[in-house]
Every structure is written in C-alpha cells, then in structure tokens.
Design an enzyme around this catalytic site. Structure first.
Site, mmCIF file in Angstrom:
data_model
loop_
_atom_site.group_PDB
_atom_site.id
_atom_site.type_symbol
_atom_site.label_atom_id
_atom_site.label_comp_id
_atom_site.label_asym_id
_atom_site.label_seq_id
_atom_site.Cartn_x
_atom_site.Cartn_y
_atom_site.Cartn_z
ATOM 1 C CG ASP A 1 -2.130 -0.903 1.146
ATOM 2 O OD1 ASP A 1 -2.337 -1.431 -0.033
ATOM 3 O OD2 ASP A 1 -2.656 -1.386 2.333
ATOM 4 N N GLY A 2 2.109 1.254 0.507
ATOM 5 C CA GLY A 2 2.972 2.365 0.861
ATOM 6 C C GLY A 2 3.421 2.667 -0.460
ATOM 7 C CG ASN B 1 -4.334 6.074 2.992
ATOM 8 O OD1 ASN B 1 -5.181 5.862 1.956
ATOM 9 N ND2 ASN B 1 -3.408 5.294 3.289
ATOM 10 C CD GLU B 2 -3.748 8.624 7.112
ATOM 11 O OE1 GLU B 2 -2.528 8.630 6.878
ATOM 12 O OE2 GLU B 2 -4.418 7.450 6.895
ATOM 13 C CG ASP C 1 -1.425 11.600 22.456
ATOM 14 O OD1 ASP C 1 -1.178 12.396 23.295
ATOM 15 O OD2 ASP C 1 -1.294 10.235 22.626
ATOM 16 C CB THR D 1 -9.454 0.260 6.310
ATOM 17 O OG1 THR D 1 -8.789 0.342 4.800
ATOM 18 C CG2 THR D 1 -10.921 -0.014 6.065
ATOM 19 C CB ALA D 2 -4.954 3.751 6.765
ATOM 20 C CE1 TYR D 3 -2.531 6.939 14.254
ATOM 21 C CE2 TYR D 3 -1.865 8.733 12.764
ATOM 22 C CZ TYR D 3 -2.097 8.215 14.247
ATOM 23 O OH TYR D 3 -1.544 8.716 15.086
#
Length: 262
Positions: free
Chosen positions: A48-49, A121-122, A151, A162-164
C-alpha cells in the site's frame, strides 16, 4: 463509480523490496511495457505504501492514469492478489475502475510559511513533545470544538478509513459514501468525544492553541510539516484518481468486509 476500461499501453513499476523486484524481473520479459508518460495504465508491484507513492508521483507530475496494484507488501488493502503475468491482460480487461478523490491540505506554520499538499489516505495533526496538543476544530467556518486536548486529530477519506483512522478507533467508510472521518487521537478533553462523520463537501479547519508550549506537526500521507499554526482541508475533486481491482476484490467490497473481521 465502477466501470471497465480498454487498456493497451501499460507501464510497470515496483518497490525496492526483494519480493517486488523478483516479480518485476519475472514480468518484464512477458510483454512489451511502456514508460509512464506513454501508458494508459500502470501495474504497481509492492504494498500500500508504494501504491500511495506511485499515486502521489502521478499527482505531482500532473498526469494521472489508472493504477492496478499487485500485492507484494504486508496488508495490500489497495492492491490485488499477485499472480504471474500469464493472465494479466485478461485481468486488466475485466478490472473494475474505482474513483477516489484525495484531500487538499493548506497548512500555515508558526513563521507564516505555507504548504499545499494532497493526501489520499488521511491528514493527521500530531503533538511534537510530551505536552498534549490543544487544537480548535472548525467545520464550514463554524467552531465545533474550541479546545480539543489530545495527542492529535486526523481526517480520513473512505479509501484511508481502514488505515491510521481505524487504528485510532475511527469509523470505516464505504468507498461510495461521500463522507469523511474526523477522528481524535487519544482525546483527553472532551473526554467522551469520539469523532464525527462529515459530508465530503465539508471544509475543515484546525488551529493550534498555545503553539510555543504545545507544538504540533501535520502529516499528509507520507509528508510531514512541523510547527504548524493552522491547517485547512477539503476534497480535491479536480485530482480524482482511479484504482483498478479484480472482480470480487474491489476496494468498496473490502471496506464492507473489513467491518465483519473478528
């Protein structure tokens, strides 16, 4: 959102991992490949990266073509199963094209410098020191939380939900939901606030409070900027991307299936 494509000229790219390089060597001699500049689509070997890296490279170059990934990484949520190239043309002919739109981020640092990035993604705001961050959260020019003590906080697209975002206990969003996930990271105050699901037409803004004592960085996918003052986010519809998936393995179905994993 889903359609089939007629693809003739294909590029091949691979990550630097040994598995991806072995697959690259195996596939290189099985057909005539073209450069990214000449291609109708690109086959991406890796995880994915590396898929995110390839998509960002296309955005930076100003030429976006459909991307068909084959997983030679760890999770491979954005990828298809790896097989040798014997049936690659048939797989591409049957592949479903799924459109995804990245986030447009505009950030201003404490010194007044500005930065404009895209995030598939984000976009995450994260505290830089042991001190918790204090962040003002606005949606569509209305302050929704005057002081989020945390944080950090992130905004995820459906493709990135569905990632971080999922690791931070954010919601999984179907690909065609036209929604964004606004998710706190270890929120201390308001303690019971678990985030929000917003229409993807929303304009989101974060402002860092007490920045000298509580510095905050921002990360857009794989890029980081430190000591920010404020960050503005919205969907970049003009930068729409296309991912290709085998029938039955499309990203929208995988997002639904992920919600039933126990």
């Amino acid at each position: 959102m889903a359609k089939s494509l007629n693809i003739e000229h294909i590029a091949l790219v691979a990550s630097e991992t040994p598995r991806a390089q072995e697959a690259f060597a195996e596939l290189s001699g099985q057909r005539e490949w073209v450069s990214m500049d000449e291609a109708d689509a690109v086959v991406v070997l890796g995880g994915d990266g590396f898929m995110l890296h390839t998509l960002h490279a296309m955005l930076d170059a100003g030429r976006v073509i459909p991307a068909y990934g084959m997983n030679l990484g760890t999770v491979g949520f954005l990828m298809n199963r790896y097989r040798n190239g014997a049936n690659l043309d048939k797989r591409l002919a049957k592949a479903r094209a799924m459109a995804i739109a990245p986030l447009r981020m505009h950030a201003v640092t404490q010194t007044g410098a500005t930065c404009d990035w895209r995030a598939i993604n984000e976009v995450s705001l994260l505290r830089e020191t042991r001190q918790t961050a204090k962040i003002e959260v606005s949606v569509d020019d209305r302050v929704r939380i005057e002081e989020l003590v945390c944080d950090g906080v992130l905004v995820a697209t459906p493709a990135g939900s569905t990632a971080y975002n999922l690791s931070a206990n954010g919601p999984i969003l179907p690909l065609d939901s036209q929604l964004l996930a606004l998710t706190p990271i270890s929120a201390f105050r308001p303690r019971r606030w678990s985030g929000a699901i917003l229409p993807d037409r929303s304009a989101i803004k974060f402002r860092v409070r007490e920045p000298e004592k509580r510095p905050v960085s921002v990360v857009a996918d794989q890029k980081e900027l430190r000591d920010i003052a404020e960050v503005s986010l919205e969907i970049a519809r003009e930068n729409e991307l296309t991912l290709l998936f085998d029938p039955g393995h499309a990203l929208d179905e995988r997002i639904v299936a992920e919600q039933f994993v126990t």
